[in-house]
Design an enzyme around this catalytic site. Structure first.
Site, PDB file in Angstrom:
ATOM      1  N   TYR A  12      15.174 -17.854 -50.912  1.00  0.00           N
ATOM      2  CA  TYR A  12      15.834 -19.084 -50.480  1.00  0.00           C
ATOM      3  C   TYR A  12      16.904 -18.815 -49.421  1.00  0.00           C
ATOM      4  O   TYR A  12      17.762 -19.650 -49.193  1.00  0.00           O
ATOM      5  CB  TYR A  12      16.443 -19.811 -51.677  1.00  0.00           C
ATOM      6  CG  TYR A  12      15.398 -20.225 -52.683  1.00  0.00           C
ATOM      7  CD1 TYR A  12      14.601 -21.348 -52.469  1.00  0.00           C
ATOM      8  CD2 TYR A  12      15.176 -19.478 -53.836  1.00  0.00           C
ATOM      9  CE1 TYR A  12      13.630 -21.722 -53.374  1.00  0.00           C
ATOM     10  CE2 TYR A  12      14.202 -19.842 -54.745  1.00  0.00           C
ATOM     11  CZ  TYR A  12      13.434 -20.965 -54.510  1.00  0.00           C
ATOM     12  OH  TYR A  12      12.466 -21.327 -55.407  1.00  0.00           O
ATOM     13  N   ASP A  66      14.549 -15.645 -63.542  1.00  0.00           N
ATOM     14  CA  ASP A  66      13.823 -14.397 -63.295  1.00  0.00           C
ATOM     15  C   ASP A  66      14.729 -13.281 -62.787  1.00  0.00           C
ATOM     16  O   ASP A  66      14.635 -12.158 -63.257  1.00  0.00           O
ATOM     17  CB  ASP A  66      12.674 -14.633 -62.311  1.00  0.00           C
ATOM     18  CG  ASP A  66      11.502 -15.328 -62.993  1.00  0.00           C
ATOM     19  OD1 ASP A  66      11.225 -15.008 -64.158  1.00  0.00           O
ATOM     20  OD2 ASP A  66      10.881 -16.192 -62.359  1.00  0.00           O
ATOM     21  N   HIS A  78       8.606 -12.776 -50.539  1.00  0.00           N
ATOM     22  CA  HIS A  78       7.834 -13.985 -50.761  1.00  0.00           C
ATOM     23  C   HIS A  78       8.748 -15.191 -50.603  1.00  0.00           C
ATOM     24  O   HIS A  78       9.976 -15.078 -50.654  1.00  0.00           O
ATOM     25  CB  HIS A  78       7.198 -13.999 -52.151  1.00  0.00           C
ATOM     26  CG  HIS A  78       8.145 -14.444 -53.231  1.00  0.00           C
ATOM     27  ND1 HIS A  78       9.227 -13.692 -53.613  1.00  0.00           N
ATOM     28  CD2 HIS A  78       8.195 -15.571 -53.966  1.00  0.00           C
ATOM     29  CE1 HIS A  78       9.885 -14.331 -54.561  1.00  0.00           C
ATOM     30  NE2 HIS A  78       9.296 -15.475 -54.789  1.00  0.00           N
ATOM     31  N   TYR A 110      11.821 -29.543 -54.579  1.00  0.00           N
ATOM     32  CA  TYR A 110      13.113 -29.623 -55.279  1.00  0.00           C
ATOM     33  C   TYR A 110      14.102 -28.621 -54.700  1.00  0.00           C
ATOM     34  O   TYR A 110      15.311 -28.719 -54.972  1.00  0.00           O
ATOM     35  CB  TYR A 110      12.916 -29.378 -56.783  1.00  0.00           C
ATOM     36  CG  TYR A 110      12.945 -27.930 -57.208  1.00  0.00           C
ATOM     37  CD1 TYR A 110      11.820 -27.129 -57.091  1.00  0.00           C
ATOM     38  CD2 TYR A 110      14.119 -27.361 -57.721  1.00  0.00           C
ATOM     39  CE1 TYR A 110      11.847 -25.793 -57.466  1.00  0.00           C
ATOM     40  CE2 TYR A 110      14.150 -26.025 -58.100  1.00  0.00           C
ATOM     41  CZ  TYR A 110      13.017 -25.241 -57.973  1.00  0.00           C
ATOM     42  OH  TYR A 110      13.048 -23.915 -58.337  1.00  0.00           O
ATOM     43  N   ARG A 111      13.625 -27.675 -53.872  1.00  0.00           N
ATOM     44  CA  ARG A 111      14.448 -26.550 -53.412  1.00  0.00           C
ATOM     45  C   ARG A 111      13.648 -25.892 -52.305  1.00  0.00           C
ATOM     46  O   ARG A 111      12.407 -25.932 -52.339  1.00  0.00           O
ATOM     47  CB  ARG A 111      14.621 -25.581 -54.577  1.00  0.00           C
ATOM     48  CG  ARG A 111      15.565 -24.425 -54.406  1.00  0.00           C
ATOM     49  CD  ARG A 111      15.574 -23.635 -55.705  1.00  0.00           C
ATOM     50  NE  ARG A 111      16.502 -22.539 -55.701  1.00  0.00           N
ATOM     51  CZ  ARG A 111      16.584 -21.633 -56.671  1.00  0.00           C
ATOM     52  NH1 ARG A 111      15.783 -21.710 -57.728  1.00  0.00           N
ATOM     53  NH2 ARG A 111      17.454 -20.661 -56.620  1.00  0.00           N
TER      54      ARG A 111
END
Lengths: 114, 506
Positions: free
Chosen positions: B91, B150, B367, B453-454
């Protein structure tokens, strides 16, 4: 875009040398290094399943050297500095607010004198 | 060292001098080598002109130092980008959304201020990771659980603020939902405490999240309205036991009654664990598998599972496989065989899917995920699955780009997240194809009413643009608020698509 790429990649390659000499020139404390290893490295590099670094190195080395970092006899200050400050694959670099230069020297002392 | 855009060399030098005065020379980073440590290791623009890069970094250790840094930046309009542990990988990591920002690195603010076992809450600073909070609780022998996501090295505050979730019981899996009280430094250096924290003598800052009057905490979620320096969280008292089952159904459209029953049981709080829904593979496999965990007292959750089994067995051909009850604290034997994050124990095991494996000896390394919210029904799931199947080849330009999906995330109780995963490497050509595919998915999904959502930092504008009701009224309202409480627009410009006035006009 191409111009930017040509600047950054050579820069990143060059970084390993001055950082490596910085770490190698600093005398670390291996006892402290063990503590730093347990906190920062073990979640990925401890023995056994559930440790992605060990899993990845198992596939990379296929038994030619141990997959667990604490079992390795061939680690060098340059290699460790490069891994910590530049990262490898999914392992990101560690900032100095996480692992300071002094703590990195401790880690090197621990992992290169075993 | 690059200059922040629009900031003169003299002003930047003066700001750096003020930063050094505030935090000490050692904690202001301006060398190229040190600034490179703030690059996003999973950047979809790695090594390209669009990669988001910092101009410098400053690392305060106290809220007073944060105030001093923010005031100095505000005086000279130097853009800041706060990070907590900097591990928001996929992100944006520790890199700013707006290139040239000074990263405000809060990792040194790593104090667990309080863990209250009797009232089951914690109050922490931004640099506290899930590992740190877990270690504190363990060392103090407290009988409460955290809810790990995670990445165990992630910030408890940062994960909640970015909309992250975890793997134990509801409602604790929704990390922002279970926060209670914030301390925030605003763009002018003023300091605000929310909820009961605004009442000087209250002893209930972490016990009542609403306080009095308009509730403002949501302004600081996925946001750039201020720098959060403390945050409270409700914790789960350690449950006595854990019981799980696997439900199998054998017709594709059985997913419809499967979800109707699951939703009923979750909304009744009969099922409180983090469920999982997976398709089966092979000639005799189930069409769908549902993992069904419950936390609580052993005799109570056994009865709850009996109730759930009876409900699911109304589906023709349903197979209900009950697993052995696991008691807590975990025995060494159980600890070695369970997924630790389901038991409140943080780890990094999920990163194993990014490293080398026998199936993937040369992985991309990084990723990103495309994570739209879709209706939590069997019909919704099937529609999205078919949508992915029907568009995957065209979106990828006929190539195998290593895109994986969809994975249906059931972490939230009232909606589904339909995750598509994209590999990110250090190869600009491959990353360019991934970026094009990602943006196509954003557009195609939005046409069907599925919005993320993100989002990874470099796609936050794209997703914000898709929330467009009434000519982007929500975005326009957010911009008015941003301009009002951060008029110089110094904090996290562009984060989640909210830009300050001077950059919108530009």
């Amino acid at each position: 875009m191409k111009a930017r790429k040509s600047i950054i990649k050579p820069l990143m390659l060059l970084l390993a040398l001055p950082l490596a000499s910085t770490a190698a020139d600093t005398h670390g404390d291996s006892t402290q290094g063990k503590a730093h290893f347990n906190y920062w490295c073990a979640p990925c590099h401890a023995a056994g399943p559930g440790h992605p670094g060990t899993q990845s190195l198992t596939v990379k080395y296929r038994g030619s050297v141990p997959a667990e970092l604490e079992q390795r006899k061939d680690l060098t200050a340059a290699l460790l500095t490069s891994a910590v400050r530049q990262g490898i694959l999914s392992m990101p670099p560690f900032r100095k607010t996480e692992v300071s230069d002094a703590q990195l020297a401790d880690l090197i002392a621990y992992l290169t004198t075993r | 060292m690059a200059l922040p855009p629009g900031v003169s060399e003299a002003d930047f030098a003066a700001a750096l001098t003020d930063f050094r005065a505030a935090v000490g020379d050692e904690w202001v980073f301006t060398s190229d080598e040190d600034i490179a440590l703030y690059r996003d290791a999973y950047s979809p623009y790695w090594g390209e002109g669009e990669e988001r890069l910092a101009s410098a970094a400053v690392a305060p250790a106290t809220v007073e130092q944060v105030q001093a840094v923010v005031r100095a930046a505000n005086a000279r309009r130097v853009p800041l980008y706060p990070i907590s542990t900097g591990r928001n990988l996929a992100y944006g990591g520790s890199a700013p959304v707006y290139s040239g920002s000074v990263v405000l690195d809060l990792k040194r603010m790593n104090r667990v201020i309080e863990v209250n076992e009797r009232s089951a809450y914690a109050l922490v600073e931004p640099g506290v990771s899930y590992f740190d909070l877990y270690n504190y609780i363990t060392e103090h022998n407290l009988d409460v659980w955290i809810d790990p996501p995670d990445p165990g090295w992630g910030s408890v505050i940062g994960n909640a603020l970015d909309g992250g979730g975890g793997w134990t019981a509801a409602p604790f899996r929704d990390h922002f939902l279970v926060h209670c009280g914030m301390e925030v430094v605003l763009g002018d250096g003023d300091i605000v405490r929310t909820g009961m924290g605004a009442a000087p003598h209250a002893q209930t800052w972490q016990q009542n999240r609403w306080g009095y009057g308009p509730w403002v905490d949501g302004l600081f979620r996925q946001s750039n309205m201020g720098v959060v320096t403390k945050m409270g969280f409700w914790l789960m008292p350690r449950p006595e036991a854990f019981l799980s089952a696997t439900v199998q159904v054998f017709n594709d459209r059985d997913i419809i009654p499967l979800f109707d029953i699951l939703n009923l049981l979750e909304n009744q709080h009969v099922i409180n664990g983090s469920t999982g829904v997976f398709p089966g593979f092979g000639p005799n496999a189930a069409a769908w598998n549902l993992q069904l965990p419950i936390y609580g007292p052993a005799n109570v959750i056994t009865a709850q599972m009996d109730y759930a089994q009876a409900k699911f067995e109304t589906i023709d051909g349903c197979r209900f496989i009950r697993n052995e009850l696991i008691r807590t604290p975990l025995s060494a034997e159980d600890r070695a065989r369970v997924r630790l994050v389901n038991f409140g124990i943080p780890d990094l095991s999920t990163f194993g899917m990014l490293g080398r494996t026998e199936q993937s000896p040369n992985p991309a390394g990084g990723h990103i995920g495309f994570s739209p919210i879709i209706p939590r029904t069997g019909e919704g799931l099937l529609e999205y699955r078919d949508f992915f199947r029907d568009n995957a080849a065209e979106v990828s330009g006929g190539e195998n780009l290593g895109i994986i999906g969809p994975v249906f995330m059931t972490n939230w109780e009232r909606s589904l997240v339909a995750l598509i995963m994209f590999p990110i490497s250090k190869d600009a050509t491959a990353n360019g194809k991934i970026r094009a595919a990602f943006r196509k998915w954003v557009t195609l999904a939005a046409e069907r009413g599925w919005h993320e959502y993100r989002a990874p930092a470099v796609f936050q504008n794209d997703v914000a643009e898709s929330y467009s009701f009434n000519d982007h009224a929500l975005q326009r309202m957010r911009e008015k608020i941003k301009d009002a409480i951060d008029p110089n627009g110094i904090i996290s410009a562009g984060r989640y698509g909210v830009w300050p006035k001077h950059l919108r006009d530009a």
